[in-house]
Design a protein around this motif. Structure first.
Motif, mmCIF file in Angstrom:
data_model
loop_
_atom_site.group_PDB
_atom_site.id
_atom_site.type_symbol
_atom_site.label_atom_id
_atom_site.label_comp_id
_atom_site.label_asym_id
_atom_site.label_seq_id
_atom_site.Cartn_x
_atom_site.Cartn_y
_atom_site.Cartn_z
ATOM 1 N N GLU A 179 -7.697 39.426 -36.934
ATOM 2 C CA GLU A 179 -8.533 40.585 -36.634
ATOM 3 C C GLU A 179 -9.625 40.235 -35.628
ATOM 4 N N ALA A 180 -10.292 39.109 -35.822
ATOM 5 C CA ALA A 180 -11.360 38.699 -34.896
ATOM 6 C C ALA A 180 -10.803 38.495 -33.490
ATOM 7 N N ALA A 181 -9.678 37.798 -33.374
ATOM 8 C CA ALA A 181 -9.091 37.520 -32.061
ATOM 9 C C ALA A 181 -8.577 38.793 -31.398
ATOM 10 N N THR A 182 -8.112 39.740 -32.196
ATOM 11 C CA THR A 182 -7.602 40.995 -31.646
ATOM 12 C C THR A 182 -8.743 41.907 -31.203
ATOM 13 N N ARG A 183 -9.811 41.938 -31.970
ATOM 14 C CA ARG A 183 -10.939 42.811 -31.630
ATOM 15 C C ARG A 183 -11.730 42.302 -30.431
ATOM 16 N N ARG A 184 -11.836 40.973 -30.280
ATOM 17 C CA ARG A 184 -12.600 40.387 -29.171
ATOM 18 C C ARG A 184 -11.840 39.193 -28.627
ATOM 19 N N SER A 185 -11.477 39.216 -27.360
ATOM 20 C CA SER A 185 -10.741 38.085 -26.781
ATOM 21 C C SER A 185 -11.610 36.835 -26.692
ATOM 22 N N ASP A 186 -12.935 37.003 -26.708
ATOM 23 C CA ASP A 186 -13.842 35.852 -26.641
ATOM 24 C C ASP A 186 -14.363 35.437 -28.017
ATOM 25 N N ALA A 187 -13.793 35.984 -29.082
ATOM 26 C CA ALA A 187 -14.215 35.619 -30.438
ATOM 27 C C ALA A 187 -14.044 34.115 -30.634
ATOM 28 N N THR A 188 -15.058 33.484 -31.222
ATOM 29 C CA THR A 188 -15.049 32.032 -31.400
ATOM 30 C C THR A 188 -15.487 31.691 -32.823
ATOM 31 N N ILE A 189 -14.644 30.981 -33.552
ATOM 32 C CA ILE A 189 -14.966 30.561 -34.913
ATOM 33 C C ILE A 189 -16.130 29.574 -34.818
ATOM 34 N N CYS A 190 -17.165 29.784 -35.638
ATOM 35 C CA CYS A 190 -18.380 28.970 -35.529
ATOM 36 C C CYS A 190 -18.961 28.660 -36.914
ATOM 37 N N LEU A 191 -20.058 27.927 -36.898
ATOM 38 C CA LEU A 191 -20.875 27.612 -38.074
ATOM 39 C C LEU A 191 -20.023 27.106 -39.242
ATOM 40 N N ALA A 192 -20.241 27.636 -40.445
ATOM 41 C CA ALA A 192 -19.569 27.108 -41.641
ATOM 42 C C ALA A 192 -18.054 27.227 -41.552
ATOM 43 N N SER A 193 -17.551 28.289 -40.915
ATOM 44 C CA SER A 193 -16.095 28.457 -40.795
ATOM 45 C C SER A 193 -15.490 27.377 -39.907
ATOM 46 N N ALA A 194 -16.156 27.040 -38.801
ATOM 47 C CA ALA A 194 -15.662 25.973 -37.931
ATOM 48 C C ALA A 194 -15.779 24.618 -38.628
#
Length: 185
Positions: A50-65
């Protein structure tokens, strides 16, 4: 197959009404508002898609990364996703926490990875960038997350010079990272 949206249905070889018909017949499954995957698609993390589909520049960060890089035992309640500051935060159905990072430093330590089980990619920050961000935003994410991550990273052979190189390029990161490295060294 990548996720299909009503606006990109023609690229996938179907009309918008054909997309809805396929979903109604069970050939496609709805993973979020306006986002569909084939019913027989491999198991995948729907929030990442969903994140990648909604925003092509979406970047996994912080606790998730940090969790992706196995630098923390914490299980994030929501997927932490960075987008450039000033961008519109998308409406989403999933457990996604959108963060806005400065455009001037947004691409530091960013790379694209394949979302497991799909042909789609999403951005993710490197372990060094993720640690520096955790220290930089320690008031928001907690100091323990950053300290635990840097200890694990050092235990695995992380080089303090590479961490300091990233931290010195980010606002409010250099001093707390340096203090933590001195305390742990």
């Amino acid at each position: 197959m990548a996720a299909v949206r009503p606006g990109s249905a023609e690229e996938a070889g179907m009309s918008r009404s054909g997309l809805y018909r396929a979903a109604h017949e069970g050939r496609l499954k709805r993973i979020a508002r306006g986002i569909y995957l084939p019913a027989d698609a491999d198991a995948a993390d729907w929030d990442w898609i969903e994140a990648a589909t909604r925003r092509s520049d979406a970047t996994i960060c912080l606790a998730s990364a940090l969790a992706h890089h196995d630098l923390t035992d914490a299980i994030p309640a929501a997927l932490d996703v960075a987008i450039p500051r000033g961008s519109r935060i998308p409406a989403s159905d999933g457990a996604i926490a959108w963060h806005q990072f400065d455009q001037a430093t947004f691409d530091i330590g960013r790379k694209e990875i394949l979302i497991p089980g799909t042909g789609q990619t999403v951005g993710i920050y490197s372990p060094e960038r993720s640690i520096a961000d955790a220290f930089r935003l320690r008031g928001e994410v907690g100091y323990e997350l950053a300290r635990e991550a840097v200890k694990e990273w050092l235990r695995r052979g992380g080089k303090p010079t590479s961490l300091m190189e990233i931290a010195s390029r980010l606002p409010r990161a250099k001093s707390p990272v340096l203090q933590a490295l001195e305390a742990l060294g």
